[in-house]
Design a protein around this motif. Structure first.
Motif, PDB file in Angstrom:
ATOM      1  N   PRO A  42      36.403  41.616  37.257  1.00 51.41           N
ATOM      2  CA  PRO A  42      36.864  40.225  37.226  1.00 51.41           C
ATOM      3  C   PRO A  42      37.238  39.794  35.811  1.00 51.41           C
ATOM      4  O   PRO A  42      36.396  39.716  34.931  1.00 51.41           O
ATOM      5  CB  PRO A  42      35.655  39.445  37.750  1.00 51.41           C
ATOM      6  N   ARG A  43      38.503  39.574  35.628  1.00 53.49           N
ATOM      7  CA  ARG A  43      39.002  39.087  34.341  1.00 53.49           C
ATOM      8  C   ARG A  43      39.335  37.611  34.469  1.00 53.49           C
ATOM      9  O   ARG A  43      39.635  37.127  35.554  1.00 53.49           O
ATOM     10  CB  ARG A  43      40.270  39.841  33.932  1.00 53.49           C
ATOM     11  N   ASN A  44      39.297  36.929  33.342  1.00 49.76           N
ATOM     12  CA  ASN A  44      39.758  35.550  33.314  1.00 49.76           C
ATOM     13  C   ASN A  44      41.280  35.575  33.462  1.00 49.76           C
ATOM     14  O   ASN A  44      41.914  36.608  33.256  1.00 49.76           O
ATOM     15  CB  ASN A  44      39.351  34.882  31.995  1.00 49.76           C
ATOM     16  N   MET A  45      41.855  34.455  33.809  1.00 48.93           N
ATOM     17  CA  MET A  45      43.307  34.415  34.026  1.00 48.93           C
ATOM     18  C   MET A  45      44.092  34.799  32.771  1.00 48.93           C
ATOM     19  O   MET A  45      45.204  35.291  32.865  1.00 48.93           O
ATOM     20  CB  MET A  45      43.748  33.046  34.541  1.00 48.93           C
ATOM     21  N   ASN A  46      43.499  34.636  31.582  1.00 45.32           N
ATOM     22  CA  ASN A  46      44.186  35.016  30.345  1.00 45.32           C
ATOM     23  C   ASN A  46      43.940  36.488  29.993  1.00 45.32           C
ATOM     24  O   ASN A  46      44.333  36.955  28.926  1.00 45.32           O
ATOM     25  CB  ASN A  46      43.773  34.097  29.188  1.00 45.32           C
ATOM     26  N   GLY A  47      43.238  37.220  30.878  1.00 44.62           N
ATOM     27  CA  GLY A  47      43.016  38.648  30.671  1.00 44.62           C
ATOM     28  C   GLY A  47      41.718  39.002  29.969  1.00 44.62           C
ATOM     29  O   GLY A  47      41.367  40.175  29.891  1.00 44.62           O
TER      30      GLY A  47
END
Length: 150
Positions: free
Chosen positions: A72-77
């Motif tokens: 699981p990455r944040n939307m900014n990677g």
């Protein structure tokens, strides 16, 4: 647990296992023996003391040759605490089974699975029971599709 506890690998019958790792539950999916499709298998409750033993049983049952762990990455990677916890568990899997563990970006996999279940008019109570297994299938299918495109 020792690698000799697991069957020898047969390219025609071994499978890839996909895992959607959560704090409370782990969704499990496996590929078909050719590595074309992913099917949800079950959800393992991590609060159970013997949850790793259940994973051992599934690894043996499906003659697993590799793992795909949703990252699981944040939307900014970037990685947050959940991503770091998944990376740590991936290392444990690699050590425990002496098998390759691939991390796969799982951004929006649970959202996509939930949307599919809502569109299928599945009740909230029933969705809760299958969402992790379905997310594991999405993660694994994405990985399998990407491998075929290579």
């Amino acid at each position: 647990m020792d690698v000799s506890d697991f069957p020898s690998l047969d390219i025609h019958s071994s499978r890839v296992m996909g895992l959607d790792i959560g704090e409370r539950r782990i969704g499990v999916a496996v590929s078909d023996s050719l590595g074309w499709t992913a099917q949800g298998v079950e959800v393992i409750d991590r609060k159970e003391n013997d949850w790793m033993n259940r994973l051992d049983e599934l690894v043996r049952k499906y003659n697993v040759r590799a793992f795909v762990v949703g990252l699981p990455r944040n939307m900014n990677g970037t990685l947050g605490p959940k991503g770091e916890a998944c990376m740590e568990l991936a290392k444990e899997l690699e050590q425990r089974y002496s098998l390759p563990v691939h991390l796969w970006d799982e951004r929006l996999s649970t959202v996509a699975a939930e949307r599919t279940l809502i569109e299928a008019d599945i009740s909230r109570k029933k969705r809760r029971k299958v969402i992790d297994r379905m997310a594991a299938s999405w993660i694994l299918q994405g990985y399998l599709d990407a491998q075929r495109r290579r």
